[in-house]
Enzyme design. Structure first.
Site, PDB file in Angstrom:
ATOM      1  N   CYS A   2      -0.115   6.882   0.218  1.00  0.00           N
ATOM      2  CA  CYS A   2       0.067   8.422   0.092  1.00  0.00           C
ATOM      3  C   CYS A   2      -1.029   8.881   1.364  1.00  0.00           C
ATOM      4  O   CYS A   2      -1.746   7.934   1.708  1.00  0.00           O
ATOM      5  CB  CYS A   2      -0.262   8.955  -1.170  1.00  0.00           C
ATOM      6  SG  CYS A   2       1.072  10.017  -1.754  1.00  0.00           S
ATOM      7  N   CYS A  74       4.831   9.561  -0.377  1.00  0.00           N
ATOM      8  CA  CYS A  74       4.970  11.028   0.455  1.00  0.00           C
ATOM      9  C   CYS A  74       5.384  10.613   1.743  1.00  0.00           C
ATOM     10  O   CYS A  74       5.121   9.837   2.464  1.00  0.00           O
ATOM     11  CB  CYS A  74       3.709  11.764   0.188  1.00  0.00           C
ATOM     12  SG  CYS A  74       2.415  11.124   1.349  1.00  0.00           S
ATOM     13  N   CYS A  81       2.529   6.203   8.886  1.00  0.00           N
ATOM     14  CA  CYS A  81       2.342   4.772   9.135  1.00  0.00           C
ATOM     15  C   CYS A  81       3.809   4.283   8.695  1.00  0.00           C
ATOM     16  O   CYS A  81       3.876   3.765   7.673  1.00  0.00           O
ATOM     17  CB  CYS A  81       1.169   4.312   7.624  1.00  0.00           C
ATOM     18  SG  CYS A  81       0.839   2.883   7.836  1.00  0.00           S
TER      19      CYS A  81
END
Length: 128
Positions: A2, A74, A81
């Site tokens: 996240c 998220c 990434c």
């Protein structure tokens, strides 16, 4: 994974290791790590899972390691990434950020509970 590794990914790490630890070892990380949110710790404690000893980690700490799954929880982490070396499989499922909820503590805690329970249900359905 996240963005801040402060709530959703921390709760997911705790849930997997507590309930599916006989089959999986979970680690959480963030693209912009912050502190573990106290309401995440409190919400998990309600389930008898202690994540107070967990710490926020940057994804760089895990470079060079292999993982069967890299899961982004998220949308921001997924964008920041999109590729993680060593991942055999990527999974993305977005959950709302409970830390963004404003109001009295009980309202904010309820947001953490809802997200925690949604993550728990998804993990059980996906990995359980």
């Amino acid at each position: 994974m996240c963005t801040h590794n402060s709530a959703r990914s921390q709760m997911a790490e705790g849930l997997i290791n507590a309930h599916l630890g006989d089959r999986y070892q979970a680690y959480s990380a963030g693209t912009e790590p912050a502190e573990v949110h106290p309401l995440a710790v409190r919400g998990m404690a309600e389930l008898g899972i202690n994540i107070s000893g967990q710490r926020s980690k940057h994804v760089r700490e895990f470079l060079g390691q292999e993982f069967d799954f890299v899961v982004t929880l998220c949308d921001q982490a997924r964008v920041a990434c999109p590729f993680f070396p060593g991942a055999k499989e990527y999974i993305h499922v977005g959950f709302p950020d409970p830390a963004s909820v404003e109001g009295p503590e009980e309202v904010r805690l309820e947001a953490f509970r809802r997200v925690r329970d949604a993550i728990r249900e998804w993990l059980q359905g996906t990995f359980g």
